[in-house]
Design an enzyme around this catalytic site. Structure first.
Site, PDB file in Angstrom:
ATOM      1  N   LYS A 221       0.822  -1.213   0.000  1.00 28.19           N
ATOM      2  CA  LYS A 221       0.000   0.000   0.000  1.00 28.19           C
ATOM      3  C   LYS A 221       0.859   1.267   0.000  1.00 28.19           C
ATOM      4  O   LYS A 221       2.057   1.240   0.257  1.00 28.19           O
ATOM      5  CB  LYS A 221      -0.964  -0.017   1.185  1.00 28.19           C
ATOM      6  N   ARG A 255      -3.707 -10.132   4.798  1.00 30.16           N
ATOM      7  CA  ARG A 255      -4.257 -10.117   3.437  1.00 30.16           C
ATOM      8  C   ARG A 255      -3.154  -9.593   2.522  1.00 30.16           C
ATOM      9  O   ARG A 255      -2.752  -8.432   2.627  1.00 30.16           O
ATOM     10  CB  ARG A 255      -5.503  -9.237   3.361  1.00 30.16           C
TER      11      ARG A 255
END
Length: 277
Positions: A221, A255
């Site tokens: 991210k 995840r």
């Protein structure tokens, strides 16, 4: 700490990896990468062999500012993939990344196991009722607004307190709808700036007051690649570093795009904690 996936009890007292399969053309990292059945099957088989307990399939890009697509478009993207994976890997535990109740219904009916809702029911008033009726585990994430508006909705007086209040309300609502198995996701990057993401990660253990499994979605991210001034494709090392912190602070599920590295991370942190893998 267990969840019931299609009759199988999954023990989350030992952390697990959830592999990401985006079938969107515009995901921030792997958008458009898996364009045909062979590529999809190879990637999923690799993730399963590398140790993924769950595969999370998403057909609606939730990156900041992503284009909105219709329910029919989302269904046309995701349902054939769910059918393909269930037919090829009958024991697979598929998580469906959607905020739409009808998509959730179709996918669970086809053989998926969990619902991963970025809006925790805020974008579809029928979602929690549907999940409760389906008796599926439900991942609820903290977010404000929509993927199109969330970037500007990141003012908090007390981030951790407000996230905990949000989850207290959402968990109560989910219980009222008959949802037994709930996983919480603090929503890194969703209505939070980079500094807030790091504060959330540093204080992740404060979300343990809900006594529920915690999912950490940090993989590649912007809090990683913007901080390091690199591209998402170069952010694996940073992802592993932050996944380690997440595990030390109580994460039950990672995840990730890169399952092999996540499983190595889990094994090493288990060794630190004296947990048998």
């Amino acid at each position: 700490m267990t969840i019931n996936c299609k009759g199988s009890l999954i023990d989350l007292s030992t952390p697990k990896a959830m592999g990401i399969l985006n079938v969107t053309p515009d995901s921030f990292y792997d958008g458009g990468r898996y364009k045909d059945e062979n590529q999809i099957l190879i990637q999923v088989e690799t993730m399963l062999n590398d140790g993924a307990t769950f595969i999370d399939v998403g057909a609606y890009s939730s990156r900041p500012g992503a284009d909105h697509i219709s329910e029919e478009e989302e269904k046309s993207r995701i349902l054939p993939i769910v059918e393909l994976l269930i037919n090829t890997f009958p024991e697979i535990l598929l998580s469906i990344d959607t905020f739409r109740s009808k998509i959730a219904q179709h996918c669970i009916d086809t053989g998926a196991s969990l619902i991963n809702d970025i809006s925790a029911g805020n974008l579809d008033k029928n979602m929690m009722t549907t999940v409760g009726e389906l008796k599926a585990p439900y991942i609820i994430m903290h977010m404000r607004g929509t993927p199109q508006t969330m970037k500007s909705l990141n003012h908090y007086d007390d981030l951790i307190h407000e996230v905990n209040i949000y989850f207290a309300k959402k968990v109560s609502e989910a219980r009222e709808k008959g949802i037994n198995d709930i996983i919480i996701d603090p929503g890194f990057g969703f209505a939070k700036n980079i500094d807030q993401n790091f504060e959330l990660l540093n204080k992740l253990n404060l979300l343990s007051i809900h006594n529920l499994p915690l999912l950490a979605g940090l993989s590649r991210k912007s809090m990683i690649y913007k901080t390091l001034n690199i591209e998402p494709k170069e952010a694996l090392n940073g992802t592993t570093s932050l996944n380690t912190i997440a595990l030390l602070n109580g994460a039950s599920i990672l995840r990730v795009h890169d399952v092999k590295e996540a499983m190595e991370c889990i094994k090493l942190v288990n060794a630190i904690k004296g947990i048998s893998s």
